[in-house]
Design a protein around this motif. Structure first.
Motif, PDB file in Angstrom:
ATOM      1  N   GLU A 174       0.764  -1.316   0.044  1.00 50.41           N
ATOM      2  CA  GLU A 174      -0.149  -0.129   0.035  1.00 50.41           C
ATOM      3  C   GLU A 174       0.910   1.238   0.056  1.00 50.41           C
ATOM      4  OE1 GLU A 174      -3.869   1.712   0.176  1.00 50.41           O
ATOM      5  OE2 GLU A 174      -3.340  -0.395  -0.151  1.00 50.41           O
ATOM      6  N   ALA A 175       1.800   1.044   0.923  1.00 50.19           N
ATOM      7  CA  ALA A 175       2.731   2.483   0.885  1.00 50.19           C
ATOM      8  C   ALA A 175       3.681   2.805  -0.604  1.00 50.19           C
ATOM      9  CB  ALA A 175       4.045   2.330   2.066  1.00 50.19           C
ATOM     10  N   MET A 176       4.010   1.497  -0.951  1.00 53.01           N
ATOM     11  CA  MET A 176       4.662   1.647  -2.368  1.00 53.01           C
ATOM     12  C   MET A 176       3.817   2.196  -3.435  1.00 53.01           C
ATOM     13  SD  MET A 176       6.592  -1.394  -4.435  1.00 53.01           S
ATOM     14  CE  MET A 176       4.940  -1.907  -5.280  1.00 53.01           C
ATOM     15  N   CYS A 177       2.673   1.637  -3.187  1.00 53.63           N
ATOM     16  CA  CYS A 177       1.382   2.125  -4.526  1.00 53.63           C
ATOM     17  C   CYS A 177       1.265   3.848  -4.123  1.00 53.63           C
ATOM     18  CB  CYS A 177       0.120   1.635  -4.223  1.00 53.63           C
ATOM     19  SG  CYS A 177      -0.028  -0.127  -4.780  1.00 53.63           S
ATOM     20  N   ASP A 178       1.298   4.266  -2.915  1.00 59.97           N
ATOM     21  CA  ASP A 178       1.323   5.745  -2.745  1.00 59.97           C
ATOM     22  C   ASP A 178       2.259   6.508  -3.437  1.00 59.97           C
ATOM     23  OD1 ASP A 178      -0.786   5.375  -1.201  1.00 59.97           O
ATOM     24  OD2 ASP A 178       0.107   5.450   0.651  1.00 59.97           O
ATOM     25  N   GLY A 179       3.624   5.809  -3.777  1.00 59.25           N
ATOM     26  CA  GLY A 179       4.764   6.291  -4.398  1.00 59.25           C
ATOM     27  C   GLY A 179       4.851   5.942  -6.086  1.00 59.25           C
ATOM     28  N   LEU A 180       3.691   5.411  -6.303  1.00 63.35           N
ATOM     29  CA  LEU A 180       3.627   5.134  -7.750  1.00 63.35           C
ATOM     30  C   LEU A 180       2.503   5.697  -8.369  1.00 63.35           C
ATOM     31  CD1 LEU A 180       4.485   1.252  -7.636  1.00 63.35           C
ATOM     32  CD2 LEU A 180       5.943   3.050  -8.577  1.00 63.35           C
ATOM     33  N   PRO A 181       2.884   6.743  -9.286  1.00 66.39           N
ATOM     34  CA  PRO A 181       1.531   7.883  -9.613  1.00 66.39           C
ATOM     35  C   PRO A 181       0.647   6.940 -10.640  1.00 66.39           C
ATOM     36  CG  PRO A 181       3.433   9.027  -9.591  1.00 66.39           C
ATOM     37  CD  PRO A 181       3.809   7.469  -9.208  1.00 66.39           C
ATOM     38  N   ASP A 182       1.041   5.961 -11.356  1.00 63.90           N
ATOM     39  CA  ASP A 182       0.483   5.317 -12.372  1.00 63.90           C
ATOM     40  C   ASP A 182       0.006   4.038 -11.707  1.00 63.90           C
ATOM     41  OD1 ASP A 182       2.706   4.166 -12.109  1.00 63.90           O
ATOM     42  OD2 ASP A 182       3.041   3.891 -14.302  1.00 63.90           O
ATOM     43  N   ALA A 183      -0.003   3.825 -10.534  1.00 65.91           N
ATOM     44  CA  ALA A 183      -0.338   2.373  -9.698  1.00 65.91           C
ATOM     45  C   ALA A 183      -2.010   2.106 -10.116  1.00 65.91           C
ATOM     46  CB  ALA A 183      -0.363   2.526  -8.312  1.00 65.91           C
ATOM     47  N   GLN A 184      -2.973   2.839  -9.913  1.00 68.75           N
ATOM     48  CA  GLN A 184      -4.157   2.742 -10.094  1.00 68.75           C
ATOM     49  C   GLN A 184      -4.586   2.675 -11.571  1.00 68.75           C
ATOM     50  OE1 GLN A 184      -6.421   2.364  -7.657  1.00 68.75           O
ATOM     51  NE2 GLN A 184      -7.997   1.898  -9.268  1.00 68.75           N
ATOM     52  N   ALA A 185      -4.029   3.289 -12.463  1.00 67.85           N
ATOM     53  CA  ALA A 185      -4.124   2.964 -13.818  1.00 67.85           C
ATOM     54  C   ALA A 185      -3.740   1.668 -14.160  1.00 67.85           C
ATOM     55  CB  ALA A 185      -3.432   4.135 -14.581  1.00 67.85           C
ATOM     56  N   ARG A 186      -2.689   1.118 -13.585  1.00 71.03           N
ATOM     57  CA  ARG A 186      -2.095  -0.229 -13.830  1.00 71.03           C
ATOM     58  C   ARG A 186      -3.054  -1.245 -13.417  1.00 71.03           C
ATOM     59  NH1 ARG A 186       3.309  -1.041 -15.023  1.00 71.03           N
ATOM     60  NH2 ARG A 186       4.559   0.585 -15.486  1.00 71.03           N
ATOM     61  N   LEU A 187      -3.434  -1.135 -12.176  1.00 73.30           N
ATOM     62  CA  LEU A 187      -4.465  -1.883 -11.706  1.00 73.30           C
ATOM     63  C   LEU A 187      -5.759  -2.100 -12.523  1.00 73.30           C
ATOM     64  CD1 LEU A 187      -4.385  -1.426  -7.862  1.00 73.30           C
ATOM     65  CD2 LEU A 187      -3.576  -3.332  -8.977  1.00 73.30           C
ATOM     66  N   GLU A 188      -6.309  -0.847 -13.089  1.00 69.70           N
ATOM     67  CA  GLU A 188      -7.417  -0.772 -13.952  1.00 69.70           C
ATOM     68  C   GLU A 188      -7.232  -1.705 -15.534  1.00 69.70           C
ATOM     69  OE1 GLU A 188      -8.622   2.929 -14.030  1.00 69.70           O
ATOM     70  OE2 GLU A 188      -9.416   3.330 -11.997  1.00 69.70           O
ATOM     71  N   GLU A 189      -5.964  -1.440 -15.927  1.00 70.80           N
ATOM     72  CA  GLU A 189      -5.720  -2.142 -17.103  1.00 70.80           C
ATOM     73  C   GLU A 189      -5.605  -3.430 -16.850  1.00 70.80           C
ATOM     74  OE1 GLU A 189      -1.889  -2.196 -19.898  1.00 70.80           O
ATOM     75  OE2 GLU A 189      -1.842  -0.753 -18.527  1.00 70.80           O
ATOM     76  N   PHE A 190      -5.100  -3.949 -15.749  1.00 72.65           N
ATOM     77  CA  PHE A 190      -4.924  -5.535 -15.329  1.00 72.65           C
ATOM     78  C   PHE A 190      -6.524  -6.101 -15.207  1.00 72.65           C
ATOM     79  CE2 PHE A 190      -5.326  -8.984 -12.531  1.00 72.65           C
ATOM     80  CZ  PHE A 190      -4.585  -9.992 -13.000  1.00 72.65           C
ATOM     81  N   ASP A 191      -7.400  -5.173 -14.711  1.00 70.76           N
ATOM     82  CA  ASP A 191      -8.678  -5.667 -14.548  1.00 70.76           C
ATOM     83  C   ASP A 191      -9.474  -5.842 -15.775  1.00 70.76           C
ATOM     84  OD1 ASP A 191      -8.605  -6.114 -11.854  1.00 70.76           O
ATOM     85  OD2 ASP A 191      -9.305  -4.102 -11.298  1.00 70.76           O
ATOM     86  N   ALA A 192      -9.044  -5.042 -16.733  1.00 69.49           N
ATOM     87  CA  ALA A 192      -9.947  -4.903 -18.185  1.00 69.49           C
ATOM     88  C   ALA A 192      -9.255  -6.229 -18.936  1.00 69.49           C
ATOM     89  CB  ALA A 192      -9.436  -3.604 -18.789  1.00 69.49           C
ATOM     90  N   ARG A 193      -7.972  -6.334 -18.805  1.00 73.40           N
ATOM     91  CA  ARG A 193      -7.496  -7.255 -19.591  1.00 73.40           C
ATOM     92  C   ARG A 193      -7.951  -8.738 -19.067  1.00 73.40           C
ATOM     93  NH1 ARG A 193      -2.483  -4.900 -18.844  1.00 73.40           N
ATOM     94  NH2 ARG A 193      -1.632  -6.567 -17.532  1.00 73.40           N
ATOM     95  N   ALA A 194      -8.138  -8.931 -17.644  1.00 80.38           N
ATOM     96  CA  ALA A 194      -8.468  -9.944 -17.041  1.00 80.38           C
ATOM     97  C   ALA A 194     -10.005 -10.275 -17.516  1.00 80.38           C
ATOM     98  CB  ALA A 194      -8.516  -9.999 -15.428  1.00 80.38           C
ATOM     99  N   GLY A 195     -10.745  -9.274 -17.377  1.00 80.96           N
ATOM    100  CA  GLY A 195     -12.181  -9.448 -18.033  1.00 80.96           C
ATOM    101  C   GLY A 195     -12.272  -9.895 -19.594  1.00 80.96           C
ATOM    102  N   GLU A 196     -11.371  -9.411 -20.204  1.00 76.70           N
ATOM    103  CA  GLU A 196     -11.393  -9.820 -21.627  1.00 76.70           C
ATOM    104  C   GLU A 196     -10.872 -11.393 -21.855  1.00 76.70           C
ATOM    105  OE1 GLU A 196      -8.638  -6.992 -23.300  1.00 76.70           O
ATOM    106  OE2 GLU A 196     -10.096  -5.527 -23.369  1.00 76.70           O
ATOM    107  N   ARG A 197     -10.202 -11.613 -21.038  1.00 75.67           N
ATOM    108  CA  ARG A 197      -9.542 -13.065 -20.922  1.00 75.67           C
ATOM    109  C   ARG A 197     -10.360 -14.162 -20.229  1.00 75.67           C
ATOM    110  NH1 ARG A 197      -3.641 -12.253 -18.931  1.00 75.67           N
ATOM    111  NH2 ARG A 197      -3.819 -14.577 -19.114  1.00 75.67           N
ATOM    112  N   GLY A 198     -11.317 -13.526 -19.319  1.00 82.10           N
ATOM    113  CA  GLY A 198     -12.246 -14.547 -18.583  1.00 82.10           C
ATOM    114  C   GLY A 198     -11.184 -15.321 -17.533  1.00 82.10           C
ATOM    115  N   LEU A 199     -10.310 -14.469 -17.296  1.00 76.51           N
ATOM    116  CA  LEU A 199      -9.166 -14.972 -16.188  1.00 76.51           C
ATOM    117  C   LEU A 199      -9.926 -15.636 -15.064  1.00 76.51           C
ATOM    118  CD1 LEU A 199      -6.257 -15.221 -16.250  1.00 76.51           C
ATOM    119  CD2 LEU A 199      -6.057 -13.195 -15.084  1.00 76.51           C
TER     120      LEU A 199
END
Length: 283
Positions: free
Chosen positions: A255-280
């Motif tokens: 959690e603390a590391m994510c606070d230091g990564l400005p694009d952390a939330q965007a990366r998570l949303e991108e992963f969720d989108a790909r996971a949905g497309e693949r039916g992961l």
């Protein structure tokens, strides 16, 4: 902090202890409930040191000898805890499995108390976020904690490198991380502490890496004055140690590391989108 281990840590603070004395301190923290009732011979056997070493340890803490240290521990123990230790946990009517769970709950309470000051974790999170790549080390018992951290960290950090195998290749892989630009190494270190972990951390320091360590005690064999060490106790009531507090501390570091990564939330949303497309996932 309200726990026996926290009182011991406070007692040890500010003293420059030798490696042997840190080993005794580490043993006492792990056996905090029993410490006020152990003889010097018993403590020496548990810590794997000589009985005179225990005496010198007590003197290093400012006491006339070990009996004075033990008397201090007994007098500073709250009556309820002292009575519980004297009677033994078996009298509570709880099974050994229940006792193990309650011990872990106490470890988590201790961790919560340590996190009242968020500064060390926030500093660690910033160091982890800034390192490209980020090596994550955990050997033997600590491999599971390192693997879990690295799995989630890879979803938000651009370059995480998991190091869970010892041997001659380990130092080569650390050197490779340094050549690739790593600035910080995260280490999970749990009992029993492999000698290879200590040697790997020494090599990482010599290479100029900052070290963030999650260990079971501030007096663990991996402790070093230059490192940022975050303690999280393990449970010792079962045949194999339980590590709920180190695991939770690892998630807090994420959690603390994510606070230091400005694009952390965007990366998570991108992963969720790909996971949905693949039916992961099944849900």
């Amino acid at each position: 902090m309200g726990s026996a281990s926290a009182r011991l840590l406070k007692l040890f603070e500010g003293h420059r202890l030798t490696p042997t004395q840190r080993r005794i301190a580490h043993c006492m923290v792990r056996r905090a409930g029993d410490a006020p009732f152990l003889s010097s011979v018993e403590l020496a056997e548990l810590a794997g040191v000589s009985q005179p070493s225990v005496t010198r340890f007590a003197v290093a803490l400012g006491f006339d000898g070990y009996p004075a240290l033990r008397r201090h521990l007994r007098e500073s123990e709250p009556p309820a805890e002292a009575e519980s230790a004297a009677e033994g946990e078996g009298s509570t009517g709880l099974s050994e499995y229940q006792q193990a769970v309650h011990a872990e709950i106490e470890n988590l309470r201790h961790l919560a108390a340590l996190l009242e000051d968020p500064a060390p974790v926030e500093r660690a999170g910033a160091l982890l976020a800034a390192s490209r790549p980020l090596p994550v080390l955990g050997l033997r018992a600590a491999a599971a904690q390192a693997t879990g951290f690295a799995y989630f960290a890879a979803k938000v950090h651009p370059d995480v490198r998991l190091l869970t195998e010892g041997g001659s290749m380990l130092l080569d892989r650390i050197d490779g991380c340094v050549r690739a630009g790593a600035r910080t190494l995260l280490c999970f270190a749990l009992p029993r502490h492999p000698r290879e972990t200590v040697e790997a951390l020494e090599s990482a320091r010599e290479a100029g890496l900052s070290i963030v360590t999650v260990a079971d005690s501030a007096f663990a064999p991996v402790a070093h004055t230059e490192d940022l060490l975050l303690p999280a106790a393990v449970g010792t009531g079962l045949a194999f140690d339980t590590a709920c507090a180190p695991m939770l501390l690892g998630r807090v570091l994420l959690e603390a590391m994510c606070d230091g990564l400005p694009d952390a939330q965007a990366r998570l949303e991108e992963f969720d989108a790909r996971a949905g497309e693949r039916g992961l996932f099944a849900e």
